[in-house]
Design a protein around this motif. Structure first.
Motif, PDB file in Angstrom:
ATOM      1  N   ILE A 187      -0.634  11.363 -19.940  1.00  0.00           N
ATOM      2  CA  ILE A 187      -0.691  11.343 -18.481  1.00  0.00           C
ATOM      3  C   ILE A 187      -1.079   9.956 -17.986  1.00  0.00           C
ATOM      4  CG2 ILE A 187      -1.859  12.311 -16.458  1.00  0.00           C
ATOM      5  CD1 ILE A 187      -2.133  14.884 -18.051  1.00  0.00           C
ATOM      6  N   GLY A 188      -0.300   9.438 -17.064  1.00  0.00           N
ATOM      7  CA  GLY A 188      -0.637   8.202 -16.389  1.00  0.00           C
ATOM      8  C   GLY A 188       0.272   7.029 -16.658  1.00  0.00           C
ATOM      9  N   ILE A 189       1.201   7.149 -17.598  1.00  0.00           N
ATOM     10  CA  ILE A 189       2.053   6.003 -17.927  1.00  0.00           C
ATOM     11  C   ILE A 189       3.007   5.698 -16.777  1.00  0.00           C
ATOM     12  CG2 ILE A 189       3.818   5.133 -19.477  1.00  0.00           C
ATOM     13  CD1 ILE A 189       2.572   6.777 -21.678  1.00  0.00           C
ATOM     14  N   ARG A 190       3.760   6.675 -16.353  1.00  0.00           N
ATOM     15  CA  ARG A 190       4.698   6.453 -15.255  1.00  0.00           C
ATOM     16  C   ARG A 190       3.964   6.171 -13.952  1.00  0.00           C
ATOM     17  NH1 ARG A 190       7.689  11.280 -17.397  1.00  0.00           N
ATOM     18  NH2 ARG A 190       9.307  10.422 -18.728  1.00  0.00           N
ATOM     19  N   ALA A 191       2.833   6.835 -13.755  1.00  0.00           N
ATOM     20  CA  ALA A 191       2.056   6.607 -12.541  1.00  0.00           C
ATOM     21  C   ALA A 191       1.587   5.158 -12.466  1.00  0.00           C
ATOM     22  CB  ALA A 191       0.857   7.558 -12.506  1.00  0.00           C
ATOM     23  N   LEU A 192       1.089   4.637 -13.571  1.00  0.00           N
ATOM     24  CA  LEU A 192       0.651   3.253 -13.597  1.00  0.00           C
ATOM     25  C   LEU A 192       1.832   2.300 -13.421  1.00  0.00           C
ATOM     26  CD1 LEU A 192      -1.591   1.167 -14.016  1.00  0.00           C
ATOM     27  CD2 LEU A 192      -1.165   1.342 -16.472  1.00  0.00           C
TER      28      LEU A 192
ATOM     29  N   LYS B  34       0.821  -1.207   0.000  1.00  0.00           N
ATOM     30  CA  LYS B  34       0.000   0.000   0.000  1.00  0.00           C
ATOM     31  C   LYS B  34       0.861   1.267   0.000  1.00  0.00           C
ATOM     32  CE  LYS B  34      -4.185   1.486   2.306  1.00  0.00           C
ATOM     33  NZ  LYS B  34      -5.042   1.290   3.462  1.00  0.00           N
ATOM     34  N   SER B  35       1.849   1.316   0.858  1.00  0.00           N
ATOM     35  CA  SER B  35       2.711   2.497   0.950  1.00  0.00           C
ATOM     36  C   SER B  35       3.513   2.698  -0.323  1.00  0.00           C
ATOM     37  CB  SER B  35       3.676   2.366   2.129  1.00  0.00           C
ATOM     38  OG  SER B  35       2.979   2.309   3.328  1.00  0.00           O
ATOM     39  N   GLY B  36       4.129   1.640  -0.817  1.00  0.00           N
ATOM     40  CA  GLY B  36       4.937   1.751  -2.027  1.00  0.00           C
ATOM     41  C   GLY B  36       4.119   2.060  -3.255  1.00  0.00           C
ATOM     42  N   ALA B  37       2.956   1.423  -3.378  1.00  0.00           N
ATOM     43  CA  ALA B  37       2.125   1.625  -4.563  1.00  0.00           C
ATOM     44  C   ALA B  37       1.567   3.047  -4.617  1.00  0.00           C
ATOM     45  CB  ALA B  37       0.988   0.610  -4.585  1.00  0.00           C
ATOM     46  N   TYR B  38       1.071   3.542  -3.504  1.00  0.00           N
ATOM     47  CA  TYR B  38       0.495   4.888  -3.524  1.00  0.00           C
ATOM     48  C   TYR B  38       1.558   5.975  -3.638  1.00  0.00           C
ATOM     49  CZ  TYR B  38      -4.014   2.835  -2.575  1.00  0.00           C
ATOM     50  OH  TYR B  38      -5.163   2.096  -2.667  1.00  0.00           O
ATOM     51  N   ALA B  39       2.721   5.753  -3.042  1.00  0.00           N
ATOM     52  CA  ALA B  39       3.812   6.714  -3.231  1.00  0.00           C
ATOM     53  C   ALA B  39       4.231   6.741  -4.695  1.00  0.00           C
ATOM     54  CB  ALA B  39       5.000   6.348  -2.346  1.00  0.00           C
TER      55      ALA B  39
ATOM     56  N   TYR C  54       4.802   2.854 -11.860  1.00  0.00           N
ATOM     57  CA  TYR C  54       5.283   2.880 -10.480  1.00  0.00           C
ATOM     58  C   TYR C  54       4.278   2.225  -9.529  1.00  0.00           C
ATOM     59  CZ  TYR C  54       8.720   6.318 -12.102  1.00  0.00           C
ATOM     60  OH  TYR C  54       9.727   6.967 -12.774  1.00  0.00           O
ATOM     61  N   PHE C  55       2.991   2.438  -9.786  1.00  0.00           N
ATOM     62  CA  PHE C  55       1.958   1.828  -8.951  1.00  0.00           C
ATOM     63  C   PHE C  55       2.018   0.305  -9.049  1.00  0.00           C
ATOM     64  CE2 PHE C  55      -2.306   0.098  -8.347  1.00  0.00           C
ATOM     65  CZ  PHE C  55      -2.595   0.571  -7.080  1.00  0.00           C
ATOM     66  N   LEU C  56       2.142  -0.202 -10.272  1.00  0.00           N
ATOM     67  CA  LEU C  56       2.226  -1.650 -10.454  1.00  0.00           C
ATOM     68  C   LEU C  56       3.488  -2.236  -9.825  1.00  0.00           C
ATOM     69  CD1 LEU C  56       0.906  -2.076 -14.094  1.00  0.00           C
ATOM     70  CD2 LEU C  56      -0.252  -2.685 -11.962  1.00  0.00           C
ATOM     71  N   ILE C  57       4.605  -1.525  -9.955  1.00  0.00           N
ATOM     72  CA  ILE C  57       5.843  -1.992  -9.325  1.00  0.00           C
ATOM     73  C   ILE C  57       5.663  -2.075  -7.815  1.00  0.00           C
ATOM     74  CG2 ILE C  57       8.231  -1.351  -8.798  1.00  0.00           C
ATOM     75  CD1 ILE C  57       8.398  -0.217 -11.650  1.00  0.00           C
TER      76      ILE C  57
ATOM     77  N   GLY D 244       4.471   9.333  -9.771  1.00  0.00           N
ATOM     78  CA  GLY D 244       4.306   9.128 -11.207  1.00  0.00           C
ATOM     79  C   GLY D 244       3.338  10.123 -11.827  1.00  0.00           C
ATOM     80  N   LEU D 245       2.257  10.431 -11.132  1.00  0.00           N
ATOM     81  CA  LEU D 245       1.321  11.439 -11.644  1.00  0.00           C
ATOM     82  C   LEU D 245       1.963  12.816 -11.716  1.00  0.00           C
ATOM     83  CD1 LEU D 245      -2.134  10.552 -10.068  1.00  0.00           C
ATOM     84  CD2 LEU D 245      -1.531  10.623 -12.476  1.00  0.00           C
ATOM     85  N   MET D 246       2.753  13.149 -10.702  1.00  0.00           N
ATOM     86  CA  MET D 246       3.429  14.450 -10.741  1.00  0.00           C
ATOM     87  C   MET D 246       4.435  14.497 -11.891  1.00  0.00           C
ATOM     88  SD  MET D 246       3.828  15.650  -6.746  1.00  0.00           S
ATOM     89  CE  MET D 246       5.144  14.537  -6.360  1.00  0.00           C
ATOM     90  N   GLU D 247       5.180  13.417 -12.121  1.00  0.00           N
ATOM     91  CA  GLU D 247       6.113  13.374 -13.250  1.00  0.00           C
ATOM     92  C   GLU D 247       5.375  13.474 -14.575  1.00  0.00           C
ATOM     93  OE1 GLU D 247       8.753  10.046 -13.436  1.00  0.00           O
ATOM     94  OE2 GLU D 247       9.815  10.611 -11.623  1.00  0.00           O
TER      95      GLU D 247
END
Length: 163
Positions: free
Chosen positions: A69-74, A48-53, A76-79, A58-61
Motif C-alpha cells: 500500500i502506498g506505491i501508486r499513491a506516492l 495542491k489540487s493535483g497532488a492530493y487528487a 501520483y502525489f509526487l507527479i 493512488g491510495l484507493m488503487e
C-alpha cells in the motif's frame, strides 16, 4: 466549488480506470488515465489540487489492487506536486503537458517497478513491459492528457481579475 468538481472528475476517472481502461490492452499496454488527470489538474489548478487528487486515487488503487500500500499513491502525489510546483515553473499550455505526461508515464513505471522489485524481487513483469508496451502506454497517456486538459479547462472556474 472547484473542490467539488475536482472530486467528481477524480471519482469518475477512478471508476473509468478500474472498470474500462484497465481492461483495454493495446500492444500489451494499458492506458493509465490517472496520470493525465493529475498532470492536467496540477498544471491548471496548482500543485495542491493535483497532488492530493493523485494521493487519494493512488491510495484507493493500492487498497483495491496492490499488496504493497502506498506505491501508486506516492507516485501520483509526487507527479502532481512536481508538475504544479512554482519552483519548476512549467507552463500551463498543452505542449508542456504533452511532454510531461509522456515523461512522467515512463518515470511512474520506473518508480513503481523499482519499489515493487525491492519488496517482491519480481523482474518478469518489468522485463515484459519494458520497451514497446511502455512507449505505447506513454503515447496513449499523452492523448488522454489532451482530453483531460480540455475537460478541466472547461469545467473549472479560474478567477481572473481586471485592474
Amino acid at each position: 466549488m472547484n473542490k467539488l468538481k475536482t472530486f467528481i472528475v477524480s471519482l469518475i476517472s477512478f471508476i473509468l480506470q478500474i472498470t474500462v481502461f484497465s481492461k483495454i490492452d493495446i500492444f500489451g499496454a494499458n492506458i493509465n488515465i490517472i496520470i493525465g488527470l493529475v498532470i492536467s489538474l496540477s498544471l491548471i489548478l496548482g500543485s495542491k489540487s493535483g497532488a492530493y487528487a493523485g494521493l487519494i486515487i493512488g491510495l484507493m488503487e493500492d487498497l483495491m489492487f496492490s499488496k504493497i500500500i502506498g506505491i501508486r499513491a506516492l507516485s501520483y502525489f509526487l507527479i502532481g506536486h512536481i508538475v504544479g510546483d512554482e519552483r519548476f515553473r512549467f507552463n500551463s499550455d498543452k505542449n508542456t503537458g504533452l511532454i510531461l505526461s509522456f515523461a512522467f508515464t515512463i518515470a511512474n513505471f520506473i518508480f513503481v517497478s523499482l519499489i515493487t522489485y525491492l519488496f517482491k524481487s519480481d523482474m518478469i513483469v518489468i522485463k515484459n513491459y519494458l520497451f514497446l508496451p511502455l512507449l505505447v502506454e506513454a503515447v496513449l497517456n499523452t492523448i488522454i492528457y489532451l482530453v483531460y486538459h480540455f475537460i478541466v479547462k472547461k469545467l473549472m472556474y479560474i478567477p481572473t481579475y481586471r485592474i
